[in-house]
Design a protein around this motif. Structure first.
Motif, short mmCIF file in Angstrom:
data_model
loop_
_atom_site.label_atom_id
_atom_site.label_comp_id
_atom_site.label_asym_id
_atom_site.label_seq_id
_atom_site.Cartn_x
_atom_site.Cartn_y
_atom_site.Cartn_z
N LEU A 78 0.83 -1.20 0.00
CA LEU A 78 0.00 0.00 0.00
C LEU A 78 0.87 1.25 0.00
O LEU A 78 0.52 2.26 -0.64
CB LEU A 78 -0.92 0.00 1.21
N LEU A 79 2.01 1.20 0.70
CA LEU A 79 2.91 2.34 0.73
C LEU A 79 3.44 2.67 -0.66
O LEU A 79 3.54 3.84 -1.05
CB LEU A 79 4.07 2.05 1.68
N GLU A 80 3.73 1.64 -1.45
CA GLU A 80 4.24 1.85 -2.81
C GLU A 80 3.15 2.45 -3.71
O GLU A 80 3.44 3.28 -4.58
CB GLU A 80 4.71 0.52 -3.41
N MET A 81 1.90 2.03 -3.48
CA MET A 81 0.81 2.51 -4.33
C MET A 81 0.21 3.83 -3.83
O MET A 81 -0.45 4.54 -4.58
CB MET A 81 -0.30 1.45 -4.40
N GLY A 82 0.43 4.15 -2.56
CA GLY A 82 -0.26 5.27 -1.94
C GLY A 82 0.04 6.61 -2.58
O GLY A 82 -0.86 7.43 -2.77
N ASP A 83 1.32 6.84 -2.93
CA ASP A 83 1.69 8.14 -3.51
C ASP A 83 0.91 8.42 -4.79
O ASP A 83 0.40 9.52 -5.01
CB ASP A 83 3.20 8.18 -3.78
N SER A 84 0.86 7.40 -5.67
CA SER A 84 0.17 7.61 -6.95
C SER A 84 -1.34 7.78 -6.74
O SER A 84 -1.99 8.57 -7.42
CB SER A 84 0.45 6.45 -7.91
N LEU A 85 -1.92 7.03 -5.76
CA LEU A 85 -3.35 7.18 -5.47
C LEU A 85 -3.68 8.59 -4.99
O LEU A 85 -4.63 9.22 -5.45
CB LEU A 85 -3.78 6.15 -4.42
N LEU A 86 -2.89 9.09 -4.06
CA LEU A 86 -3.13 10.44 -3.55
C LEU A 86 -2.88 11.50 -4.61
O LEU A 86 -3.59 12.51 -4.68
CB LEU A 86 -2.24 10.70 -2.33
N ALA A 87 -1.86 11.29 -5.47
CA ALA A 87 -1.58 12.24 -6.55
C ALA A 87 -2.76 12.29 -7.52
O ALA A 87 -3.16 13.37 -7.98
CB ALA A 87 -0.30 11.86 -7.27
N ASP A 88 -3.33 11.12 -7.86
CA ASP A 88 -4.50 11.08 -8.75
C ASP A 88 -5.68 11.81 -8.13
O ASP A 88 -6.42 12.54 -8.81
CB ASP A 88 -4.88 9.64 -9.06
N ALA A 89 -5.89 11.60 -6.81
CA ALA A 89 -7.00 12.26 -6.12
C ALA A 89 -6.83 13.77 -6.14
O ALA A 89 -7.79 14.51 -6.38
CB ALA A 89 -7.10 11.75 -4.68
N ARG A 90 -5.59 14.25 -5.89
CA ARG A 90 -5.36 15.69 -5.91
C ARG A 90 -5.56 16.24 -7.32
O ARG A 90 -6.06 17.36 -7.50
CB ARG A 90 -3.94 15.99 -5.41
#
Length: 337
Positions: A78-90
């Motif tokens: 989840l840590l590896e995927m989290g940055d891209s998920l939050l970037a997409d949300a922003r």
């Protein structure tokens, strides 16, 4: 059966972005205590958010057996995927805000013809002072209401409100019905309904067509007074209606705004106030569907009130001195924050 349902629910779960951001902060800071300080919340609130995330995904993200807690294998994924998920949300949030700004930069306003031709020029001049692209439609109320409900218009100025709970409205102003007669006809006694009946026996009534809202409203007004007259001539617009009155072929019931729209005929007819009545006026409403246009609606209400009081009312009274004091009543604007 319950296990399968739980698995389906977990497979469909969407990430809680706030909880995900909390988890990412814990990993970045190295402990829940430091993450709580950075986020300005209590450590128990951070711990609760992590438990919410673990419950949603059905996996353990932190190994709490060690101090400080460390990410599990699932936590590392989840840590590896989290940055891209939050970037997409922003990115989605930024694009939505940009879309709203673009929508407000372009204003699509619909107006009934009499409003567009009289108040419209001053309103357009005032609205053009702000950095927006303005598109103005004019037409009949039924068509404008349809365009508003279909989102082809952002706001519309109409003389009737559709019975749709999605539509918000502001009352802009109201205007009274007036009688328009040929020059030379005695019009000194139009104070009661009986006077209107006698006038109808001497000259035919020139009507607006029943497909127009103003035509329907005039008919309701006459029925309210108990006046029935055969229909001989009917027009969609005020210009041809006044031309027939000016030619001495009949008289008409209209409004100050309609007459000002066709003011080239005013020196060939005479305008007389009609007896006051519950249905003796029509209202102009500013309509919109989306709450995002409420501030623009307040701005249009304020500009319309200013235009009517400073420009239109003095001109109407100069051109039609027989108008009553309540021939045009301006609504007070909504208070601004």
């Amino acid at each position: 059966m319950q296990t399968n349902t739980l698995q389906i629910r977990r497979a469909r779960v969407m990430p809680d972005l706030h909880a995900l951001e909390t988890f990412m902060t814990v990993c970045e800071m190295g402990s829940m205590a430091l993450a709580a300080q950075r986020m300005g919340v209590s450590q128990s609130a951070v711990s609760q958010m992590i438990k919410v995330l673990e419950g949603a995904y059905g996996v353990q993200l932190l190994d709490r057996e060690v101090r400080p807690a460390r990410t599990t294998r699932a936590g590392n994924i989840l840590l590896e995927m989290g940055d891209s998920l939050l970037a997409d949300a922003r990115n989605i949030s930024n694009r939505l805000r940009q879309s709203v700004r673009q929508d407000h930069a372009q204003l699509r306003l619909g107006c009934v013809d009499s409003f567009a031709a009289t108040v419209g020029p001053s309103l357009i001049r005032a609205l053009s002072g702000s950095a927006r692209q303005l598109q103005l439609w004019s037409g009949l109320t039924p068509g404008l209401n349809t365009q508003l409900l279909a989102r082809d218009l952002d706001l519309a100025v109409c003389t009737e409100v559709p019975s749709d709970p999605r539509v918000a409205q502001r009352v802009l102003f109201s205007e009274a019905w007036v009688a328009v007669l040929p020059r030379g006809v005695d019009c000194s006694a139009l104070r009661e309904a009986q006077d209107i009946k006698r006038q109808a026996q001497q000259l035919p009534l020139i009507r607006y067509t029943s497909r127009s809202v103003i035509g329907q409203q005039v008919e309701r007004f006459l029925r309210h007074l108990g006046v029935e007259m055969p229909q001989r001539y009917a027009f969609d617009a005020t210009d041809p209606l006044l031309s027939v009155v000016a030619a001495g072929l009949g008289w008409a019931i209209s409004t100050p705004l309609c007459l000002w729209q066709s003011r080239a005929w005013l020196d060939q007819v005479q305008v007389v106030a009609l007896p006051p009545s519950r249905l003796g006026q029509r209202e102009f409403h500013l309509l919109y569907r989306d709450a995002q246009w409420s501030q623009t609606a307040d701005e249009i209400l304020r500009l319309t009130r200013t235009t009517l009081e400073l420009e239109l009312l003095p001109a109407l009274r100069a051109a039609m001195p027989a108008l009553s004091s309540d021939a045009l009543i301006v609504s007070q604007p909504f208070p601004t924050a």
